[in-house]
Design a protein around this motif. Structure first.
Motif: not given
Ligand code: NAP
Length: 246
Positions: A122-146
């Motif tokens: 849900e977080a992946v889908r919530a980020v708007p196009t063109g955003a500059q995001v600080l992704l402060a999640l554990g390393s095992q949760h980063i892949a879905p944002f690819a």
């Protein structure tokens, strides 16, 4: 009442578990803290430490029996889902008393601009196009944002990644959260438009939330699932344990 020489097992990995171990060791208790092994160089702990999974409910149950554990205390991370369940089942099967505590989530204030979500997807889908995001999640949760090639990610990690981060547009910073002033400066310097983080509660990671509030930045926040008792403060939880020792 619990005699000081009876072994106590803390399921740890949190700041509060470390604080509890220190408090119990100071009272002369025979304490072992169990860590999952997620952090490469965990901070030193008071008492004994064991690292790594037990091998499910059965393995934990065996450990409790073989090590004659008199009290099991679950102070795992609020986003740990499996271990609390295992602890409940293993403690019941082994006839060991279990006390649990979950760090309470942060509460939204009127000045916060939060979008609450309930999963990483849900977080992946919530980020708007063109955003500059600080992704402060554990390393095992980063892949879905690819899949979000339309977004730039500033990824903060405690440990240097052992393999390449598969995000199309990203920049990595290593380290733990700083003070509110440092987080404010970081958000400004990297022109961050959104933060994505989990509602982990506690003081250590709260500074980015406070800094986001000062900058009126939107925070896409993954909420905790209530798995354990969060209805008492950490101090009340400590008091409950100390009562058992008298
Ligand atoms: P989990 O889903 O509850 O646990 C998965 C497995 O890891 C457990 O079944 C257990 O393996 C092992 N495990 C977990 N905690 C353990 C402990 N204290 N001692 C020994 N083994 C343990 O939790 P998770 O996978 O560790 O993490 C879930 C979320 O919490 C992640 O998002 C993570 O970022 C966050 N988190 C965890 C920790 C931590 O220290 N675990 C710290 C900070 C954040 P067996 O079934 O083999 O016993």
């Amino acid at each position: 009442m619990l005699a000081p020489d009876l072994p106590v097992l803390i399921l740890g990995g949190t700041k509060e578990a470390a604080e509890l171990a220190a408090q119990l060791v100071a009272r002369g208790m025979n304490v072992t803290t169990s860590l999952a092994g997620r952090t490469r160089e965990p901070a030193p702990l008071h008492g004994k430490v064991r690292i790594g999974g037990f091998g499910g409910v059965k393995g934990l149950g065996q450990y409790l029996i073989e090590n004659k554990i008199a009290l099991l205390i679950d102070v795992t991370h609020p986003f740990a889902v499996q271990m609390p369940k295992n602890a409940q089942q293993a403690a019941t099967a082994a006839g060991v008393k279990l006390i649990t505590w979950q760090r309470p989530a942060w509460q939204r204030t009127a000045q916060d601009n939060w979008q609450s979500v309930h999963s990483v997807g849900e977080a992946v889908r919530a980020v708007p196009t063109g955003a500059q995001v600080l992704l402060a999640l554990g390393s095992q949760h980063i892949a879905p944002f690819a899949e979000r090639a339309d977004v730039h990610f500033l990824v903060r990690m405690v440990d240097k990644p052992t393999s390449a981060i598969e995000l199309p547009n990203h920049h990595i910073i290593l380290g733990k959260p700083g003070s509110v002033e440092q987080e404010f400066a970081l958000l400004k310097a990297h022109k961050i438009t959104h933060i994505v983080c989990r509602n982990s509660g506690g003081q250590a990671a709260y500074s980015k939330i406070a800094a986001a509030r000062l900058l009126s930045l939107p925070v896409i926040i993954i909420e905790q699932a209530p798995t354990r008792s969060a209805s008492r403060t950490f101090e009340a939880f400590l008091e409950e344990i100390f009562q058992l020792l008298h």
